[in-house]
Every structure is written in C-alpha cells, then in structure tokens.
Write a protein that holds these residues in place. Structure first.
Motif, PDB file in Angstrom:
ATOM      1  N   ARG A 156       0.827  -1.207   0.000  1.00 60.63           N
ATOM      2  CA  ARG A 156       0.000   0.000   0.000  1.00 60.63           C
ATOM      3  C   ARG A 156       0.864   1.261   0.000  1.00 60.63           C
ATOM      4  O   ARG A 156       0.552   2.240  -0.675  1.00 60.63           O
ATOM      5  CB  ARG A 156      -0.933  -0.009   1.221  1.00 60.63           C
ATOM      6  CG  ARG A 156      -1.911   1.150   1.261  1.00 60.63           C
ATOM      7  CD  ARG A 156      -2.993   0.910   2.302  1.00 60.63           C
ATOM      8  NE  ARG A 156      -2.448   0.726   3.633  1.00 60.63           N
ATOM      9  CZ  ARG A 156      -3.161   0.262   4.667  1.00 60.63           C
ATOM     10  NH1 ARG A 156      -4.419  -0.090   4.501  1.00 60.63           N
ATOM     11  NH2 ARG A 156      -2.601   0.137   5.854  1.00 60.63           N
ATOM     12  N   THR A 157       1.970   1.247   0.742  1.00 61.97           N
ATOM     13  CA  THR A 157       2.852   2.420   0.746  1.00 61.97           C
ATOM     14  C   THR A 157       3.518   2.620  -0.614  1.00 61.97           C
ATOM     15  O   THR A 157       3.808   3.749  -1.002  1.00 61.97           O
ATOM     16  CB  THR A 157       3.954   2.294   1.828  1.00 61.97           C
ATOM     17  OG1 THR A 157       4.918   1.303   1.434  1.00 61.97           O
ATOM     18  CG2 THR A 157       3.369   1.938   3.177  1.00 61.97           C
ATOM     19  N   LEU A 158       3.770   1.507  -1.351  1.00 63.67           N
ATOM     20  CA  LEU A 158       4.484   1.610  -2.620  1.00 63.67           C
ATOM     21  C   LEU A 158       3.656   2.253  -3.725  1.00 63.67           C
ATOM     22  O   LEU A 158       4.205   2.690  -4.738  1.00 63.67           O
ATOM     23  CB  LEU A 158       4.951   0.224  -3.077  1.00 63.67           C
ATOM     24  CG  LEU A 158       5.987  -0.465  -2.192  1.00 63.67           C
ATOM     25  CD1 LEU A 158       6.360  -1.821  -2.772  1.00 63.67           C
ATOM     26  CD2 LEU A 158       7.230   0.406  -2.032  1.00 63.67           C
ATOM     27  N   LEU A 159       2.337   2.313  -3.539  1.00 65.63           N
ATOM     28  CA  LEU A 159       1.485   2.963  -4.539  1.00 65.63           C
ATOM     29  C   LEU A 159       1.901   4.402  -4.786  1.00 65.63           C
ATOM     30  O   LEU A 159       1.793   4.914  -5.897  1.00 65.63           O
ATOM     31  CB  LEU A 159       0.018   2.941  -4.090  1.00 65.63           C
ATOM     32  CG  LEU A 159      -0.846   1.742  -4.481  1.00 65.63           C
ATOM     33  CD1 LEU A 159      -2.269   1.996  -4.028  1.00 65.63           C
ATOM     34  CD2 LEU A 159      -0.801   1.476  -5.975  1.00 65.63           C
ATOM     35  N   SER A 160       2.366   5.061  -3.737  1.00 64.72           N
ATOM     36  CA  SER A 160       2.725   6.478  -3.861  1.00 64.72           C
ATOM     37  C   SER A 160       4.207   6.679  -4.176  1.00 64.72           C
ATOM     38  O   SER A 160       4.703   7.811  -4.138  1.00 64.72           O
ATOM     39  CB  SER A 160       2.381   7.217  -2.562  1.00 64.72           C
ATOM     40  OG  SER A 160       3.078   6.651  -1.466  1.00 64.72           O
ATOM     41  N   GLU A 161       4.919   5.586  -4.474  1.00 59.26           N
ATOM     42  CA  GLU A 161       6.356   5.644  -4.776  1.00 59.26           C
ATOM     43  C   GLU A 161       7.101   6.435  -3.695  1.00 59.26           C
ATOM     44  O   GLU A 161       7.671   7.495  -3.959  1.00 59.26           O
ATOM     45  CB  GLU A 161       6.592   6.239  -6.154  1.00 59.26           C
ATOM     46  CG  GLU A 161       5.969   5.417  -7.275  1.00 59.26           C
ATOM     47  CD  GLU A 161       6.283   5.962  -8.650  1.00 59.26           C
ATOM     48  OE1 GLU A 161       6.943   7.018  -8.728  1.00 59.26           O
ATOM     49  OE2 GLU A 161       5.881   5.331  -9.630  1.00 59.26           O
ATOM     50  N   PRO A 162       7.123   5.913  -2.461  1.00 54.83           N
ATOM     51  CA  PRO A 162       7.692   6.671  -1.338  1.00 54.83           C
ATOM     52  C   PRO A 162       9.209   6.785  -1.388  1.00 54.83           C
ATOM     53  O   PRO A 162       9.893   5.978  -2.021  1.00 54.83           O
ATOM     54  CB  PRO A 162       7.263   5.837  -0.121  1.00 54.83           C
ATOM     55  CG  PRO A 162       7.218   4.439  -0.656  1.00 54.83           C
ATOM     56  CD  PRO A 162       6.685   4.574  -2.061  1.00 54.83           C
TER      57      PRO A 162
END
Length: 246
Positions: A156-162
């Motif tokens: 889920r965090t990777l969706l926003s390319e953190p």
C-alpha cells in the motif's frame, strides 16, 4: 545528499519534555534501526516525521529541502509513508482492496461509475511480485499470516512511490518464519532505494537488516552509528543507561 535530515528537534507536551535537540540523518536505500525503552521518544519522533505532531523546535529536510508538515498528508506528499503496528487493514476485504483502500481507481460506463477491480488486482499483483511475497491480490486479509499482512501494508505504501517508509514494530507477535518474511520485505525496500526507519525492541531483527542504529533515551539521542560498529550489548547498555553515550 541525505534523504532525510532532522536537526535539533525538540517536542514537549505541557511540562513533559518528550524530545530534546535530536538530530539524525538517513541516506537513500539505508535502513535505520531506531531503538529505545518505552517512553524514550521513538513514537514522538516518528510522528513528527510523519506529520502527526509539529515539533516545538528544529528543522526537517527532505533531499536538502526544508519542509514543514501540518498534517500527515503533507508528509505523504513529500514521499513519507508510515506502517503502523496495527497495520490498519480491513479483514473482510481482499489484499488488493486493502492496497487501494481510499484510492480506488474508477471506470465509467455511460453515466455509471464503478471500481476497476481488474486494475487493482493487476497492480497489486505486480507490487507483491516486486516484494517477492506469496500474497495474492484476491486473498482475504482475515485468512493471512502476519508476514502476508505486512506485505499488504507495505504494498500500500508503494502505490505512492515513497522515498521513506517508517515501520513500527513490524515483527512483534508473529512466528519465526513470518519474521523472516518481514525482514526480507524490508530488504526489498532497501534494494529499491527506499529509506527505511525500523522501530523495534527486537535486537536480532534490528541488527540483521539495519545499516545504522540510533538509540534514544529519555528523549535524547545517545547514539547514532553504523550497525557494524555497534553490538547488541552496547545498545542494551545505551538503552538502560549503563553506557552514557556512544
């Protein structure tokens, strides 16, 4: 250039001084293990970085740029994501639905709009593949192991390319095999150039994945050094106060 630099951060809650002049940095693709006893200030520090709290003093820089966060969304816009200990997952939904929770892609058929589940499943499947997780997009979260749940939360965090992912006690209360899965997930993030801040009480886990270890005691930073130059015995001494600083 450092990915994140915090300089002389202080925070008080009334008469309680939670943090005093804490300065830290983390590089791209580096894992920072953040350790300390209960009440040492770890949660306060990460909540400041995540935009939950405003510091009373000090500065935060992301890739050299000074930033001020008024709310968590401000931190997310700068590439900071937080995986909380409870993971905030919906047990009755699939892995893909949890990955996209609150950010569901929509399609239109004439005047009718509907959720694009095919896209969600495709993107989620690719994220799980990148993380080398056995989690499948259509699996229900309530049937998952602790390691699979962590994979969903991280995807889920990777969706926003953190740029930075902070993880609060990710290996607490799970089996030895699942701990190994979670530590592998952290290494996958590091390999992608993502900086990771790992908050944990589990010394072996921290030393197995961390490039650098920082120790807080009573709101003050007492050590920040390469994991290779430290030891569990030294960190234990720093946490308890048997060693003043290192």
């Amino acid at each position: 250039m450092s990915r994140l630099v915090i300089s002389e951060i202080s925070k008080n809650f009334g008469a309680i001084q939670a943090l005093t002049d804490v300065s830290l940095s983390i590089e791209p693709g580096e894992v920072l293990g953040l350790m300390g006893d209960n009440g040492a200030g770890k949660s306060t520090l990460v909540k400041i970085i995540a935009g939950n709290f405003r510091p009373a003093a000090g500065e935060i820089r992301i890739d050299g740029k000074p930033v001020i966060f008024h709310k968590p969304l401000d931190a997310q816009r700068e590439g900071i994501e937080m995986v909380y200990q409870d993971l905030a997952l919906s047990d009755n939904l699939s892995a893909a639905s949890n990955v996209f929770l609150g950010r569901e892609p929509m399609r239109s058929f004439g005047p009718i709009r509907y959720i694009d589940y095919a896209h969600m499943n495709s993107v989620s499947g690719e994220l799980f593949k990148q993380l080398k997780s056995e989690t499948r997009p259509r699996d229900l979260v309530r049937k998952m192991s602790g390691g699979q749940r962590q994979a969903v939360a991280i995807a889920r965090t990777l969706l926003s390319e953190p740029k930075i992912v902070m993880m609060d006690e990710p290996t607490a209360a799970i089996s030895v095999r699942q701990v190994a899965e979670v530590l592998d997930l952290i290494r996958r993030l590091r390999d992608r150039g993502i900086s990771v801040i790992l908050i944990s009480h589990r010394m072996p886990d921290v030393f197995s994945v961390s490039d650098k270890i920082a120790v807080l005691r009573r709101g003050q930073l007492v050590s920040s050094k390469a994991a290779a130059n430290s030891s569990p015995e030294e960190v234990t001494g720093l946490i308890t106060g048997a060693i003043d600083a290192a």
